[in-house]
Design a protein around this motif. Structure first.
Motif, mmCIF file in Angstrom:
data_model
loop_
_atom_site.group_PDB
_atom_site.id
_atom_site.type_symbol
_atom_site.label_atom_id
_atom_site.label_comp_id
_atom_site.label_asym_id
_atom_site.label_seq_id
_atom_site.Cartn_x
_atom_site.Cartn_y
_atom_site.Cartn_z
ATOM 1 N N LEU A 112 35.843 39.071 28.499
ATOM 2 C CA LEU A 112 36.927 39.571 29.346
ATOM 3 C C LEU A 112 37.824 40.514 28.558
ATOM 4 O O LEU A 112 38.245 41.567 29.057
ATOM 5 N N LEU A 117 38.649 44.402 29.422
ATOM 6 C CA LEU A 117 40.014 44.895 29.595
ATOM 7 C C LEU A 117 40.302 46.067 28.666
ATOM 8 O O LEU A 117 40.966 47.038 29.051
ATOM 9 N N LEU A 175 46.466 39.186 33.253
ATOM 10 C CA LEU A 175 45.303 38.329 33.455
ATOM 11 C C LEU A 175 45.517 37.061 32.641
ATOM 12 O O LEU A 175 45.811 37.119 31.443
ATOM 13 N N ASP A 202 42.009 33.540 35.827
ATOM 14 C CA ASP A 202 40.630 33.074 35.743
ATOM 15 C C ASP A 202 40.669 31.582 35.433
ATOM 16 O O ASP A 202 40.829 31.178 34.278
ATOM 17 N N VAL A 255 40.185 33.447 40.153
ATOM 18 C CA VAL A 255 38.791 33.722 39.795
ATOM 19 C C VAL A 255 38.123 32.447 39.292
ATOM 20 O O VAL A 255 38.733 31.668 38.550
ATOM 21 N N LEU A 264 33.498 35.427 39.418
ATOM 22 C CA LEU A 264 32.818 36.337 38.495
ATOM 23 C C LEU A 264 31.900 35.483 37.628
ATOM 24 O O LEU A 264 32.376 34.624 36.878
ATOM 25 N N LEU A 305 30.883 41.063 35.002
ATOM 26 C CA LEU A 305 32.316 41.377 34.970
ATOM 27 C C LEU A 305 32.642 42.729 35.594
ATOM 28 O O LEU A 305 33.792 43.168 35.541
ATOM 29 N N LEU A 316 35.833 43.191 37.801
ATOM 30 C CA LEU A 316 37.139 42.818 37.250
ATOM 31 C C LEU A 316 38.188 43.899 37.460
ATOM 32 O O LEU A 316 39.331 43.599 37.831
ATOM 33 N N SER A 317 37.831 45.146 37.217
ATOM 34 C CA SER A 317 38.816 46.222 37.330
ATOM 35 C C SER A 317 39.374 46.317 38.746
ATOM 36 O O SER A 317 40.569 46.574 38.941
ATOM 37 N N LEU A 365 39.736 43.822 40.846
ATOM 38 C CA LEU A 365 40.624 42.687 41.058
ATOM 39 C C LEU A 365 42.019 42.939 40.484
ATOM 40 O O LEU A 365 43.011 42.412 40.995
#
Length: 403
Positions: free
Chosen positions: A26, A30, A112, A135, A181, A206, A391, A394-395, A397
């Motif tokens: 993760l 990021l 996050l 998450d 998540v 995810l 993943l 993710l962006s 979300l």
């Protein structure tokens, strides 16, 4: 490039256990899109030497020591206040001050959080402007209920209490955070079942992934630290984690004596850091070896006849299963160990839950009576569980403003 806060309950390096593997990837994801401010705890003194490995991914890093000796006193605090035990254990003024100061200094609008225990640092109106994504990974409150089923007396009461209080806290976080998540669709559905229907749209999943370039039977790696002259089975995992302790204990008591009788030269290696006294005691059994922490788990997987995942308590997706499959190894696993991993019949994989069935499945694989294609295990994982794929959403979300 925009700034973001990433809060993790355990330093995401080295990626040598389930939660750290996920949080590390993760962090990598990021860092490709944001300037990351990482706040985390260090509960293993050996991990301090790896702190500098995080700097290439981060704009700033705040690592706070977590003393296991304080767990008892923090637990008493939780009991008197009606809170989950995990919350005060991960609560420090140092971390809260860093979070607040960092968000203000960099005008941060997104955060996050990894695991429910870190959500407490973003509660309150002062953080309501943030896009807050958590998450949860697994439904931890349900895991405590599973633990309680294995216990009696005071321990059972404590675990059931943690189940109830943590479930209430999970539901509270779901109300104030924008997105929740989980590691699999099964975990997401389980969480939705404990929420009001109005919050269900906040819950997504995810999948876990695996570094298929690293876990590759063709990769270069050294021979095992313990040279195995005889055929062996292997279990991998952090051995201070109750689910792994319970799994290896069950296997050694219920399955291993039968296999050892069938295959006198067979060995069983339990590979993972921080083994407890309970796990160390398993070495009294013929052919059982407990390695402790190893520099590289891949040789132990590569040279094994097969990998076992006899988990009796589990939530989410098991990295140990994905890693073994990426190494192209045959596997015998319980149903719980395979939750969230939707396999097909062409794989060299058997699922067994009773001692008789688990023994028979191991015997078939040791006799090369594979249910599928052994080489298909790796191909399937590469296609389904690469981190870039799992993943990818993710962006999306993290986009948008807070609700």
């Amino acid at each position: 490039m925009e700034h973001i806060v990433f809060l993790v309950h355990r330093i995401p390096y080295p990626p040598n256990k389930g939660d750290k593997i996920r949080s590390y990837h993760l962090l990598q994801a990021l860092a490709r899109q944001y300037k990351v401010h990482l706040g985390c705890f260090v509960d293993d003194p050996l991990d301090w030497e790896h702190a500098d490995k995080l700097l290439p991914f981060c704009e700033s890093v705040n690592c706070v020591p977590l003393k296991k000796s304080s767990r008892y006193f923090k637990g008493l605090e939780a009991l008197t206040r009606g809170k989950p035990i995990t919350l005060p254990y991960y609560r420090t003024s140092q971390m809260q001050q860093w979070v607040t100061r960092t968000i203000e200094q960099h005008a941060i609008r997104r955060a996050l959080v990894f695991s429910s225990s870190m959500a407490q640092y973003l509660e309150g109106k002062r953080f309501s402007h943030l896009k807050r994504v958590i998450d949860f990974v697994d439904v931890d409150s349900d895991k405590w209920a599973q633990y309680a089923d294995k216990k009696h007396g005071l321990a059972r009461w404590v675990y059931l209490r943690e189940h109830r209080t943590l479930r209430r806290y999970e539901n509270r976080i779901a109300q104030i955070f924008d997105t929740c998540v989980f590691v699999s669709n099964e975990e997401a559905r389980l969480f939705c079942n404990q929420l009001p229907a109005s919050l269900a749209s906040k819950v997504v999943h995810l999948l876990n992934g695996v570094d298929t370039r690293y876990f590759n039977p063709s990769a270069g790696f050294d021979a095992p630290e313990i040279c195995c002259q005889s055929p062996y089975l292997v279990f991998t995992g952090a051995m201070d984690y109750w689910a792994n302790i319970d799994a290896t204990g069950w296997f050694c008591q219920q399955v291993w004596p039968r296999l050892k009788q069938l295959y006198p030269d067979l060995n069983f290696y339990i590979v993972g850091g921080s083994p407890t006294a309970e796990t160390r005691a398993l070495e009294r059994l013929p052919g059982v070896h407990v390695t402790g922490r190893v520099l590289d788990v891949r040789p132990y997987l590569h040279h094994a006849e097969l990998v076992v995942a006899p988990l009796q308590i589990a939530r989410g997706i098991q990295n140990k299963v994905l890693e073994a499959m990426a190494m192209g190894k045959p596997i015998v696993a319980t149903s719980m160990a395979m939750e969230g991993i939707h396999h097909h019949s062409d794989l060299c994989l058997e699922i067994a839950d009773s001692p008789d069935d688990f023994t028979s499945a191991c015997n078939r694989l040791l006799e090369r009576q594979y249910p599928g294609n052994n080489t298909a295990n790796r191909a399937w994982v590469v296609n389904q569980f690469g981190w870039e794929k799992t993943l990818g959403p993710l962006s999306t979300l993290l986009e948008g403003a807070a609700t």
